[in-house]
Design a protein around this motif. Structure first.
Motif, PDB file in Angstrom:
ATOM      1  N   CYS A 118      -3.098   6.574   2.164  1.00 44.99           N
ATOM      2  CA  CYS A 118      -3.067   5.179   1.699  1.00 44.99           C
ATOM      3  C   CYS A 118      -3.984   4.254   2.503  1.00 44.99           C
ATOM      4  CB  CYS A 118      -1.634   4.663   1.764  1.00 44.99           C
ATOM      5  SG  CYS A 118      -0.900   4.744   3.409  1.00 44.99           S
ATOM      6  N   ASP A 119      -4.135   3.028   1.993  1.00 51.34           N
ATOM      7  CA  ASP A 119      -4.931   1.985   2.651  1.00 51.34           C
ATOM      8  C   ASP A 119      -4.167   0.658   2.628  1.00 51.34           C
ATOM      9  OD1 ASP A 119      -5.145   1.672  -0.139  1.00 51.34           O
ATOM     10  OD2 ASP A 119      -7.160   0.814  -0.009  1.00 51.34           O
ATOM     11  N   PRO A 120      -2.998   0.592   3.252  1.00 50.42           N
ATOM     12  CA  PRO A 120      -2.162  -0.622   3.092  1.00 50.42           C
ATOM     13  C   PRO A 120      -2.858  -1.882   3.595  1.00 50.42           C
ATOM     14  CG  PRO A 120      -1.220   0.900   4.746  1.00 50.42           C
ATOM     15  CD  PRO A 120      -2.415   1.567   4.163  1.00 50.42           C
ATOM     16  N   SER A 132      -1.103  -4.369   0.168  1.00 47.36           N
ATOM     17  CA  SER A 132       0.243  -4.814  -0.156  1.00 47.36           C
ATOM     18  C   SER A 132       0.954  -3.829  -1.080  1.00 47.36           C
ATOM     19  CB  SER A 132       0.198  -6.210  -0.770  1.00 47.36           C
ATOM     20  OG  SER A 132      -0.719  -6.257  -1.832  1.00 47.36           O
ATOM     21  N   ASP A 133       0.282  -3.322  -2.081  1.00 49.05           N
ATOM     22  CA  ASP A 133       0.986  -2.423  -3.003  1.00 49.05           C
ATOM     23  C   ASP A 133       1.156  -1.028  -2.404  1.00 49.05           C
ATOM     24  OD1 ASP A 133      -1.807  -2.255  -3.347  1.00 49.05           O
ATOM     25  OD2 ASP A 133      -1.647  -1.547  -5.398  1.00 49.05           O
ATOM     26  N   ASP A 134       0.245  -0.626  -1.510  1.00 44.74           N
ATOM     27  CA  ASP A 134       0.477   0.616  -0.747  1.00 44.74           C
ATOM     28  C   ASP A 134       1.737   0.478   0.104  1.00 44.74           C
ATOM     29  OD1 ASP A 134      -2.609  -0.077  -0.774  1.00 44.74           O
ATOM     30  OD2 ASP A 134      -2.485   2.118  -0.747  1.00 44.74           O
ATOM     31  N   ALA A 135       1.908  -0.710   0.698  1.00 37.24           N
ATOM     32  CA  ALA A 135       3.060  -0.950   1.570  1.00 37.24           C
ATOM     33  C   ALA A 135       4.366  -0.789   0.803  1.00 37.24           C
ATOM     34  CB  ALA A 135       2.960  -2.356   2.179  1.00 37.24           C
ATOM     35  N   GLY A 171     -10.472   1.126   3.002  1.00 33.94           N
ATOM     36  CA  GLY A 171     -10.110   0.782   1.630  1.00 33.94           C
ATOM     37  C   GLY A 171      -9.924  -0.711   1.521  1.00 33.94           C
ATOM     38  N   ASN A 172      -8.691  -1.126   1.275  1.00 32.49           N
ATOM     39  CA  ASN A 172      -8.457  -2.565   1.147  1.00 32.49           C
ATOM     40  C   ASN A 172      -8.932  -3.317   2.382  1.00 32.49           C
ATOM     41  OD1 ASN A 172      -7.192  -2.627  -1.427  1.00 32.49           O
ATOM     42  ND2 ASN A 172      -5.343  -1.752  -0.504  1.00 32.49           N
ATOM     43  N   ALA A 173      -8.829  -2.664   3.540  1.00 34.11           N
ATOM     44  CA  ALA A 173      -9.259  -3.245   4.821  1.00 34.11           C
ATOM     45  C   ALA A 173      -9.867  -2.103   5.641  1.00 34.11           C
ATOM     46  CB  ALA A 173      -8.052  -3.863   5.537  1.00 34.11           C
ATOM     47  N   ALA A 205      -1.696   9.633  -3.437  1.00 32.00           N
ATOM     48  CA  ALA A 205      -2.918   9.012  -2.935  1.00 32.00           C
ATOM     49  C   ALA A 205      -3.054   7.627  -3.555  1.00 32.00           C
ATOM     50  CB  ALA A 205      -4.121   9.871  -3.270  1.00 32.00           C
ATOM     51  N   THR A 206      -2.999   6.612  -2.706  1.00 34.06           N
ATOM     52  CA  THR A 206      -3.026   5.235  -3.220  1.00 34.06           C
ATOM     53  C   THR A 206      -4.170   4.421  -2.634  1.00 34.06           C
ATOM     54  OG1 THR A 206      -1.447   4.453  -1.537  1.00 34.06           O
ATOM     55  CG2 THR A 206      -0.518   5.246  -3.613  1.00 34.06           C
ATOM     56  N   GLY A 207      -5.169   5.095  -2.092  1.00 33.70           N
ATOM     57  CA  GLY A 207      -6.371   4.417  -1.616  1.00 33.70           C
ATOM     58  C   GLY A 207      -7.598   5.174  -2.095  1.00 33.70           C
ATOM     59  N   PRO A 208      -8.784   4.844  -1.604  1.00 35.87           N
ATOM     60  CA  PRO A 208      -9.958   5.674  -1.875  1.00 35.87           C
ATOM     61  C   PRO A 208      -9.662   7.110  -1.450  1.00 35.87           C
ATOM     62  CG  PRO A 208     -10.594   3.613  -0.821  1.00 35.87           C
ATOM     63  CD  PRO A 208      -9.097   3.673  -0.770  1.00 35.87           C
ATOM     64  N   PHE A 255     -10.963  -0.296  -8.162  1.00 33.15           N
ATOM     65  CA  PHE A 255     -11.290  -0.340  -6.738  1.00 33.15           C
ATOM     66  C   PHE A 255     -11.310   1.032  -6.052  1.00 33.15           C
ATOM     67  CE2 PHE A 255     -10.208  -0.572  -2.253  1.00 33.15           C
ATOM     68  CZ  PHE A 255     -11.244  -1.366  -1.789  1.00 33.15           C
ATOM     69  N   ASN A 256     -10.256   1.834  -6.189  1.00 36.05           N
ATOM     70  CA  ASN A 256     -10.203   3.102  -5.432  1.00 36.05           C
ATOM     71  C   ASN A 256     -11.325   4.057  -5.856  1.00 36.05           C
ATOM     72  OD1 ASN A 256      -7.979   2.274  -3.976  1.00 36.05           O
ATOM     73  ND2 ASN A 256      -6.504   3.218  -5.382  1.00 36.05           N
ATOM     74  N   ALA A 257     -11.661   4.045  -7.148  1.00 32.44           N
ATOM     75  CA  ALA A 257     -12.759   4.887  -7.625  1.00 32.44           C
ATOM     76  C   ALA A 257     -14.095   4.342  -7.128  1.00 32.44           C
ATOM     77  CB  ALA A 257     -12.732   4.975  -9.145  1.00 32.44           C
ATOM     78  N   HIS A 285       0.085  -1.724  -8.902  1.00 35.04           N
ATOM     79  CA  HIS A 285      -0.647  -0.460  -9.018  1.00 35.04           C
ATOM     80  C   HIS A 285       0.048   0.705  -8.303  1.00 35.04           C
ATOM     81  CE1 HIS A 285      -3.959  -2.884 -10.490  1.00 35.04           C
ATOM     82  NE2 HIS A 285      -3.960  -3.596  -9.375  1.00 35.04           N
ATOM     83  N   ASP A 286      -0.009   0.702  -6.970  1.00 35.70           N
ATOM     84  CA  ASP A 286       0.314   1.900  -6.191  1.00 35.70           C
ATOM     85  C   ASP A 286       1.764   2.373  -6.316  1.00 35.70           C
ATOM     86  OD1 ASP A 286      -2.307   1.901  -5.391  1.00 35.70           O
ATOM     87  OD2 ASP A 286      -1.922   0.988  -3.438  1.00 35.70           O
ATOM     88  N   PRO A 287       2.765   1.484  -6.360  1.00 34.94           N
ATOM     89  CA  PRO A 287       4.149   1.971  -6.437  1.00 34.94           C
ATOM     90  C   PRO A 287       4.430   2.821  -7.667  1.00 34.94           C
ATOM     91  CG  PRO A 287       4.108  -0.307  -5.707  1.00 34.94           C
ATOM     92  CD  PRO A 287       2.711   0.023  -6.162  1.00 34.94           C
TER      93      PRO A 287
HETATM   94 CA    CA Z   1      -4.142   1.062  -2.364  1.00 35.93          CA
END
Ligand code: CA
Ligand code: BDR
Length: 308
Positions: free
Chosen positions: A8-10, A12-15, A37-39, A122-125, A169-171, A242-244
């Motif tokens: 993941c790349d927390p 907010s939705d990864d969190a 990713g997000n950051a 997998a919830t990030g790049p 975004f992740n793609a 998205h991620d949840p």
């Molecule tokens: Ca994410």
């Protein structure tokens, strides 16, 4: 309990995804891999550690992974998640350092130790998953299932992408890694924007999570409110959870409808860079096409109710 790996790349939705997994007695989070990713990686790794501390779960190891994408230059999403990845939402200081092992190596180790058993979310790049596959070809086939949030298949819809007009975004953040994972021959389920936009984020949903009455519930509510504040400045009043959806698909597959599909990622630079497309070929994954919005929020709320 069912063994799960969360990359993941927390975010907010990864969190919210990670906290939902931690609130489930039927789920064992073996480890958390982090990625750019997000950051930047340092921030997403810090955030993963702090979320585990919030949940009282410093026993779950965090593995920092890819600092950069495979080929392209890094892109972050401060306009959606803030520069640190979790907006202005306060979290406790992390109670435990990250492990020294790289997230891709830790994922290989886990998959080889329990072949056919582990679900990878997998919830990030997808850089860490692609690195694992390149280091140990075939390793992603050892997962029971790989559930990916990424891409967008709403052909003909007014808005296809959320990062470029065509790319999700992740793609977009690592399209080469995305393609490596799509073609790995793994048992894959893909949740693109076409699915996650069916699970809307509103002030009422934030209030539903706050009403759970735990610190985890209040934190997730604050994350949704922060996200709504930010997209509000971009002219949007309703967001997408998205991620949840990846966690919900694992924990309550009856809330979703899937269809086999052949999906690839466009890697030529230009306006299609990072776009996911249907191809006329043998299916390489299960595309998630419909979701039960109420059921997903109820599942998340029930999990957050079990945390501190
Ligand atoms: Ca994410
Ligand atoms: C994806 O991009 C990120 O900003 C979110 O965390 C999610 O994983 C949605 O396009």
């Amino acid at each position: 309990p069912h063994p799960v790996w969360h990359d993941c790349d927390p975010g907010s939705d990864d969190a919210i995804t990670l906290l939902t997994l931690l609130g489930r007695p039927d789920t064992q989070v073996l480890g958390v891999g982090t990625t750019h990713g997000n950051a930047p990686l340092s921030a997403t790794t810090h955030n993963a550690r702090a979320l585990l501390t919030l949940a009282g779960r410093d026993d779950v190891p965090v593995y920092a992974g890819a600092l950069t994408p495979l080929v392209r230059e890094p892109v972050y999403a401060p306009q959606i998640h803030g520069v640190g990845g979790l907006g202005n939402v306060p979290l406790p200081p992390p109670g435990r350092p990250a492990q020294t092992e790289h997230a891709a190596l830790a994922l290989i180790r886990q998959l080889c130790a329990q072949p056919g058993e582990i679900t990878v979310l997998a919830t990030g790049p997808l850089t860490n998953l692609a690195l694992a596959e390149r280091l140990r070809p075939g390793v992603l086939k050892e997962a029971r299932q790989v559930i990916v949030m990424g891409g967008s298949l709403e052909v003909g819809a007014p808005r296809l992408g959320n990062t470029t007009p065509r790319a999700e975004f992740n793609a977009y953040a690592d399209p080469h890694a995305f393609q490596v994972v799509l073609s790995a021959g793994a048992k894959l389920a893909l949740l693109g924007l076409n699915l996650t936009r069916q699970v809307r984020v509103t002030r009422e949903r934030a209030a539903q999570l706050a009403a759970v009455g735990t610190a985890a519930g209040r934190t997730c509510a604050a994350l949704l409110d922060d996200y709504l504040d930010r997209i509000g400045k971009l002219g949007q009043s309703v967001g997408a959870l998205h991620d949840p959806c990846t966690a919900a698909l694992l924990l309550a597959p009856q809330l979703f409808e899937l269809e086999p599909a052949s999906i690839g990622t466009l890697l030529d630079s230009g306006e299609h860079f990072g776009e996911t497309v249907r191809r006329d070929a043998e299916p390489n994954l299960e595309l998630v096409i419909r979701a039960d919005e109420d059921g997903i929020y109820d599942l998340i709320a029930a999990a957050l109710a079990r945390l501190p």
